[in-house]
Design a protein around this motif. Structure first.
Motif, PDB file in Angstrom:
ATOM      1  N   HIS A 267       0.841  -1.203   0.000  1.00 28.11           N
ATOM      2  CA  HIS A 267       0.000   0.000   0.000  1.00 28.11           C
ATOM      3  C   HIS A 267       0.874   1.251   0.000  1.00 28.11           C
ATOM      4  N   GLN A 268       2.012   1.182  -0.703  1.00 25.92           N
ATOM      5  CA  GLN A 268       2.919   2.311  -0.810  1.00 25.92           C
ATOM      6  C   GLN A 268       2.870   2.874  -2.224  1.00 25.92           C
ATOM      7  N   TRP A 269       2.960   4.168  -2.339  1.00 22.93           N
ATOM      8  CA  TRP A 269       2.981   4.804  -3.649  1.00 22.93           C
ATOM      9  C   TRP A 269       4.261   4.453  -4.394  1.00 22.93           C
ATOM     10  N   TYR A 270       5.382   4.387  -3.666  1.00 22.41           N
ATOM     11  CA  TYR A 270       6.681   4.058  -4.261  1.00 22.41           C
ATOM     12  C   TYR A 270       7.363   3.076  -3.322  1.00 22.41           C
ATOM     13  N   PRO A 271       7.110   1.784  -3.484  1.00 23.13           N
ATOM     14  CA  PRO A 271       7.605   0.784  -2.537  1.00 23.13           C
ATOM     15  C   PRO A 271       9.118   0.884  -2.305  1.00 23.13           C
ATOM     16  N   GLY A 272       9.483   0.836  -1.033  1.00 20.92           N
ATOM     17  CA  GLY A 272      10.889   0.869  -0.674  1.00 20.92           C
ATOM     18  C   GLY A 272      11.483   2.260  -0.548  1.00 20.92           C
ATOM     19  N   HIS A 273      10.676   3.293  -0.753  1.00 25.58           N
ATOM     20  CA  HIS A 273      11.184   4.665  -0.694  1.00 25.58           C
ATOM     21  C   HIS A 273      10.282   5.509   0.215  1.00 25.58           C
ATOM     22  N   CYS A 274      10.249   5.138   1.480  1.00 24.76           N
ATOM     23  CA  CYS A 274       9.385   5.815   2.434  1.00 24.76           C
ATOM     24  C   CYS A 274      10.194   6.734   3.340  1.00 24.76           C
ATOM     25  N   HIS A 275       9.709   7.963   3.471  1.00 30.00           N
ATOM     26  CA  HIS A 275      10.360   8.958   4.323  1.00 30.00           C
ATOM     27  C   HIS A 275       9.459   9.287   5.508  1.00 30.00           C
ATOM     28  N   ALA A 276      10.072   9.417   6.695  1.00 31.61           N
ATOM     29  CA  ALA A 276       9.347   9.854   7.891  1.00 31.61           C
ATOM     30  C   ALA A 276      10.374  10.272   8.931  1.00 31.61           C
TER      31      ALA A 276
ATOM     32  N   GLN B 151       1.029  13.222   9.508  1.00 34.31           N
ATOM     33  CA  GLN B 151      -0.065  13.774   8.734  1.00 34.31           C
ATOM     34  C   GLN B 151      -1.178  12.744   8.649  1.00 34.31           C
ATOM     35  N   ILE B 152      -2.304  13.119   8.104  1.00 38.27           N
ATOM     36  CA  ILE B 152      -3.476  12.246   8.148  1.00 38.27           C
ATOM     37  C   ILE B 152      -3.351  11.046   7.200  1.00 38.27           C
ATOM     38  N   THR B 153      -2.717  11.249   6.036  1.00 41.12           N
ATOM     39  CA  THR B 153      -2.523  10.146   5.080  1.00 41.12           C
ATOM     40  C   THR B 153      -1.094  10.186   4.541  1.00 41.12           C
ATOM     41  N   ASP B 154      -0.636   9.038   4.050  1.00 37.56           N
ATOM     42  CA  ASP B 154       0.616   9.002   3.295  1.00 37.56           C
ATOM     43  C   ASP B 154       0.464   9.862   2.039  1.00 37.56           C
ATOM     44  N   VAL B 155       1.561  10.492   1.612  1.00 40.06           N
ATOM     45  CA  VAL B 155       1.572  11.223   0.351  1.00 40.06           C
ATOM     46  C   VAL B 155       2.843  10.868  -0.411  1.00 40.06           C
ATOM     47  N   GLU B 156       2.669  10.225  -1.550  1.00 36.47           N
ATOM     48  CA  GLU B 156       3.788   9.817  -2.380  1.00 36.47           C
ATOM     49  C   GLU B 156       4.870   9.120  -1.532  1.00 36.47           C
ATOM     50  N   THR B 157       6.046   9.706  -1.398  1.00 35.53           N
ATOM     51  CA  THR B 157       7.136   9.011  -0.710  1.00 35.53           C
ATOM     52  C   THR B 157       7.170   9.256   0.799  1.00 35.53           C
ATOM     53  N   GLU B 158       6.177   9.933   1.342  1.00 28.60           N
ATOM     54  CA  GLU B 158       6.091  10.109   2.793  1.00 28.60           C
ATOM     55  C   GLU B 158       5.096   9.095   3.361  1.00 28.60           C
ATOM     56  N   CYS B 159       5.604   8.165   4.147  1.00 35.31           N
ATOM     57  CA  CYS B 159       4.763   7.100   4.701  1.00 35.31           C
ATOM     58  C   CYS B 159       4.508   7.328   6.184  1.00 35.31           C
ATOM     59  N   ASN B 160       4.179   8.565   6.528  1.00 34.52           N
ATOM     60  CA  ASN B 160       3.957   8.911   7.929  1.00 34.52           C
ATOM     61  C   ASN B 160       2.501   9.259   8.212  1.00 34.52           C
ATOM     62  N   GLY B 161       1.618   8.744   7.393  1.00 32.10           N
ATOM     63  CA  GLY B 161       0.203   9.019   7.584  1.00 32.10           C
ATOM     64  C   GLY B 161      -0.460   8.047   8.536  1.00 32.10           C
TER      65      GLY B 161
ATOM     66  N   MET C  30      -3.292   6.972   7.663  1.00 37.92           N
ATOM     67  CA  MET C  30      -3.845   6.095   6.634  1.00 37.92           C
ATOM     68  C   MET C  30      -2.836   5.966   5.498  1.00 37.92           C
ATOM     69  N   THR C  31      -2.951   4.907   4.742  1.00 37.86           N
ATOM     70  CA  THR C  31      -2.077   4.706   3.593  1.00 37.86           C
ATOM     71  C   THR C  31      -2.470   5.642   2.462  1.00 37.86           C
ATOM     72  N   TYR C  32      -1.675   5.629   1.398  1.00 46.75           N
ATOM     73  CA  TYR C  32      -1.960   6.457   0.223  1.00 46.75           C
ATOM     74  C   TYR C  32      -3.338   6.137  -0.351  1.00 46.75           C
ATOM     75  N   ASP C  33      -3.758   4.852  -0.255  1.00 49.87           N
ATOM     76  CA  ASP C  33      -5.073   4.462  -0.758  1.00 49.87           C
ATOM     77  C   ASP C  33      -6.113   4.377   0.357  1.00 49.87           C
ATOM     78  N   ARG C  34      -5.849   5.117   1.457  1.00 52.93           N
ATOM     79  CA  ARG C  34      -6.838   5.387   2.508  1.00 52.93           C
ATOM     80  C   ARG C  34      -7.240   4.153   3.316  1.00 52.93           C
ATOM     81  N   ILE C  35      -6.270   3.341   3.680  1.00 51.53           N
ATOM     82  CA  ILE C  35      -6.488   2.246   4.619  1.00 51.53           C
ATOM     83  C   ILE C  35      -5.898   2.651   5.962  1.00 51.53           C
TER      84      ILE C  35
END
Length: 252
Positions: free
Chosen positions: A165-174, A211-221, A223-228
């Motif tokens: 459920h990542q926009w760009y798997p393996g490239h998450c920033h937080a 933040q409330i949801t992940d956005v592109e390469t930021e996985c600190n939401g 919810m995920t980018y696809d709102r899970i």
């Protein structure tokens, strides 16, 4: 709707302008909005003039939305090319909309005399002293002499990666190590407890969680980018409700 369900009462629309329907729903749902001006380089006169044109259009086309309570002219010094230009943009917004707060630079350049110093705190010409701090919360001091409230424009950034459920798997920033669902909720709860203390001293008035949801390469939401949902939304709401209830005890 997810914002309300988790006990949040405001959104900072960060360096982006949404379709008008988004603001309509904020108006109807009772969600307050801090609206950013999207960033630009502003390295020369032509770019600065265009920035002023687009900022004018943003305010004029959106100032009738009651959900918008504050304008952000700059973020973190991006395009904040000089003290003079910063003041010009703040003055412009205040002329166009004298009824709302203006944040000159959310987490941007701190103003000392007529000079700028690059830091994590704005507060030169607008209505706020705005700090960015990661991961746990902090607070600047209110500038009582100039009637500037203290706000925390960004904090948090708890990393929680959900595979597939990542926009760009393996490239998450937080800003924290990876947290599972339980750890996320516990850490956020601790942040809210710290926030309560900051309201009492030095006098924090508002905060924005990233933040409330992940956005592109930021996985600190949350919810995920696809709102899970990645954490227990009920635990988040309990933490927010306790913090908001404590705010009502403050005597002005």
């Amino acid at each position: 709707i997810a914002h309300k369900q988790m006990g949040f009462n405001r959104v900072r629309k960060h360096v982006k302008v949404e379709p008008r329907r988004w603001y309509y729903h904020c108006d109807k749902l009772g969600i307050l909005v801090w609206q950013d001006m999207p960033s630009a380089d502003n390295h020369d006169d032509e770019q600065r003039q265009q920035y002023a044109v687009e900022l004018t259009r943003l305010v004029l086309t959106h100032r009738n939305h009651p959900s918008i309570i504050q304008w952000e002219t700059f973020n973190e010094g991006w395009g904040q090319s000089s003290s003079q230009f910063t003041k010009q943009m703040v003055d412009l917004v205040q002329r166009l909309d004298p009824y709302r707060l203006v944040d000159d630079a959310s987490g941007g350049h701190a103003c000392i005399g007529s000079k700028h110093q690059l830091g994590a705190q704005g507060g030169c010409y607008g209505n706020l002293v705005d700090l960015h701090q990661y991961s746990g919360p902090g607070s600047p001091k209110p500038d009582v002499s100039r009637n500037m409230a203290a706000v925390l424009g960004e904090f948090g950034g708890i990393l929680s990666v959900m595979n597939d459920h990542q926009w760009y798997p393996g490239h998450c920033h937080a800003y924290t190590p990876d947290q599972n669902s339980t750890q996320f909720g516990d850490l956020y709860t601790n942040y809210m407890k710290s926030m309560t203390k900051l309201k009492a001293s030095p006098g924090l008035s508002a905060s924005v969680y990233t933040q409330i949801t992940d956005v592109e390469t930021e996985c600190n939401g949350m919810m995920t980018y696809d709102r899970i949902m990645k954490t227990d939304s009920k635990k988040i709401k309990v933490a927010n409700d306790l913090m908001n209830a404590d705010s009502k005890k403050i005597k002005v």
